[in-house]
Write an enzyme that holds these catalytic residues in place. Structure first.
Site, mmCIF file in Angstrom:
data_model
loop_
_atom_site.group_PDB
_atom_site.id
_atom_site.type_symbol
_atom_site.label_atom_id
_atom_site.label_comp_id
_atom_site.label_asym_id
_atom_site.label_seq_id
_atom_site.Cartn_x
_atom_site.Cartn_y
_atom_site.Cartn_z
ATOM 1 N N CYS A 7 -0.963 7.582 1.147
ATOM 2 C CA CYS A 7 -1.782 8.648 0.526
ATOM 3 C C CYS A 7 -2.669 9.247 1.940
ATOM 4 C CB CYS A 7 -3.194 7.923 -0.072
ATOM 5 S SG CYS A 7 -4.166 9.008 -1.001
ATOM 6 N N ARG A 62 7.051 5.207 -8.347
ATOM 7 C CA ARG A 62 7.489 4.388 -7.232
ATOM 8 C C ARG A 62 8.585 3.293 -7.640
ATOM 9 N NH1 ARG A 62 1.478 2.729 -5.800
ATOM 10 N NH2 ARG A 62 1.177 2.731 -8.149
ATOM 11 N N GLN A 116 -9.330 0.647 0.506
ATOM 12 C CA GLN A 116 -8.433 -0.196 0.104
ATOM 13 C C GLN A 116 -7.635 -0.709 1.240
ATOM 14 O OE1 GLN A 116 -6.297 1.006 -3.409
ATOM 15 N NE2 GLN A 116 -7.375 -0.600 -4.543
ATOM 16 N N HIS A 120 0.818 -1.326 0.201
ATOM 17 C CA HIS A 120 0.095 -0.195 0.002
ATOM 18 C C HIS A 120 0.838 1.183 -0.264
ATOM 19 C CE1 HIS A 120 -3.902 2.350 0.898
ATOM 20 N NE2 HIS A 120 -2.902 2.923 1.461
ATOM 21 N N ASP A 147 4.264 6.964 -12.678
ATOM 22 C CA ASP A 147 4.387 6.122 -11.560
ATOM 23 C C ASP A 147 5.831 6.234 -11.391
ATOM 24 O OD1 ASP A 147 4.252 4.671 -9.319
ATOM 25 O OD2 ASP A 147 2.968 2.998 -10.407
#
Ligand SMILES: Nc1nc2c(ncn2[C@@H]2O[C@H](COP(=O)(O)OP(=O)(O)OP(=O)(O)O)[C@@H](O)[C@H]2O)c(=O)[nH]1
Ligand SMILES: [Zn+2]
Length: 363
Positions: A223, A297, A239, A220, A295
């Protein structure tokens, strides 16, 4: 034994300097370059740069160059030539898309072609890892080491730094403690600290998952808006809760809480992306206009944390096939994808659709 900072420590300093608006020096065989982040550039320092009477570039990413219709001769980056009369506001307008629509940049931006752009690329890597806008003033120096010493600036060995920044920083397991959760009373929190001084990451272990069987797992990404504030613009909060609940119901699982806010661009940049979304751009376009990839990440991080916990085979809770691919690339076996479809609202319907259409998310 020396008290002097090593490369990892020097890079942490450089990131911090750039965030603070302090210049850093990148040294290479050709001499080096003075680097300042566009976002934190002050008017007096810009004046100092001009007084050097050297050619000044504003390095931006190829993505940002595309939006500005500037030629990116170096592919992934562009070297915009700073006009002699450029002000701080001009630099900001190139770096920050906030006012692209209201006051578009006038005239084509002149960009440099030929020559070495390695230091420009390194400067942008540093601004990205500092979680500020990927744009930097770059001024060539004849003797970077002497310039850094004269001005007491952080000096980075560029040839060593570039490959160093590509690797995953080793993680130290700092501590583990029990934290009973609503979703599962038998939960423990593990804290991991990267050696490079970046943010810590957390693993929430529910029960005592059997390491010899596939472990129910979730990666995860942080956020703040969704996880903490209950934002309806994304599905992160639901989520997070649904994943913990499922692990609680099954009695075992591992949820990695990775501090990769905004798909790795940081909260300030994510809010810039939200402001662009209010101007009509979708989540992918907004990232691109800011100069980022969709993205940013690095999921090797998640694989390293799972390995540190002795977990090598997982049933992964996700709708994102890229996460599965990255786990497999990093040696984690994914035996099953467990869908996680919760939290759709009228505010995030378009966001979820964009992720499905442009980023390959499974609906
Ligand atoms: N840059 C950017 N990041 C966003 C936006 N909306 C949400 N995020 C971030 O996106 C990430 C969502 O992460 P996850 O839910 O783990 O990942 P995912 O790629 O959606 O995949 P799954 O949820 O596993 O299917 C978080 O870091 C959020 O902060 C946005 O509009 N722009
Ligand atoms: Zn979110």
């Amino acid at each position: 034994m020396s008290f002097a900072p090593d490369l990892t420590e020097t890079l942490a300093r450089a990131r911090s300097d750039l965030r603070m608006g302090v210049p850093v020096v990148l040294a290479d065989a050709g001499g080096g370059a003075l680097v300042m982040a566009a976002e934190t550039l002050s008017e007096p320092r810009l004046a100092e740069v001009r007084a050097l009477d050297l050619p000044v570039d504003l390095a931006i990413t190829g993505r940002r160059a595309q939006t500005l219709k500037a030629r990116a001769y170096d592919g992934d980056i562009a070297r915009v030539i700073l006009p002699p009369d450029a002000t701080r506001a001009w630099v900001e307008a190139v770096a920050d898309p906030a006012d692209d629509l209201r006051s578009p940049m006038k005239g084509p931006l002149a960009t440099r072609r030929g020559g070495d752009c390695g230091l420009h690329r390194l400067a942008l890597t540093l601004t990205k890892s500092a979680r500020i806008l990927p744009a930097a003033i770059v001024v060539p120096l004849e003797d970077g080491a002497a310039f850094a010493a004269a001005h007491r600036l952080t000096l980075v060995d560029a040839a060593a730094a570039a490959p160093h920044l590509l690797r995953l920083s080793p993680l130290e397991h700092v501590v583990t403690a029990r934290v009973p959760l609503r979703a599962a009373e038998n939960a423990r929190l593990h804290i991991f600290r990267p050696e490079d001084g970046s943010e810590e990451h957390y693993a929430i272990e529910i029960g005592r998952p059997d390491r010899d069987a596939p472990v129910l797992a979730r990666l995860h990404s942080a956020c703040f808006t969704g996880d903490l504030l209950g934002s309806l613009k994304c599905d992160c909060g639901p989520q997070l809760n649904a994943a913990l609940n499922q692990m609680g119901q099954e009695g075992a699982g591992v949820l990695l809480y990775l501090n990769q806010e905004g798909r790795g661009i940081g909260l300030a940049n994510k809010m810039r992306a939200y402001a662009l979304q209010d101007q009509g751009f979708d989540t992918v376009e907004a990232n691109h206009r800011l100069g980022f990839e969709d993205d940013e990440r690095d999921f090797r991080l998640g694989a390293a944390m799972l390995e540190a916990l002795g977990v090598t085979t997982v049933r992964l809770l996700t709708n994102n096939p890229a996460k599965i691919a990255r786990m497999r690339d990093s040696g984690i076996e994914v035996t099953e994808r467990v869908p996680l479809k919760v939290g759709e609202t009228r505010f995030n319907h378009h966001y979820l659709l964009t992720k499905a259409q442009k980023s390959g998310h499974l609906l």
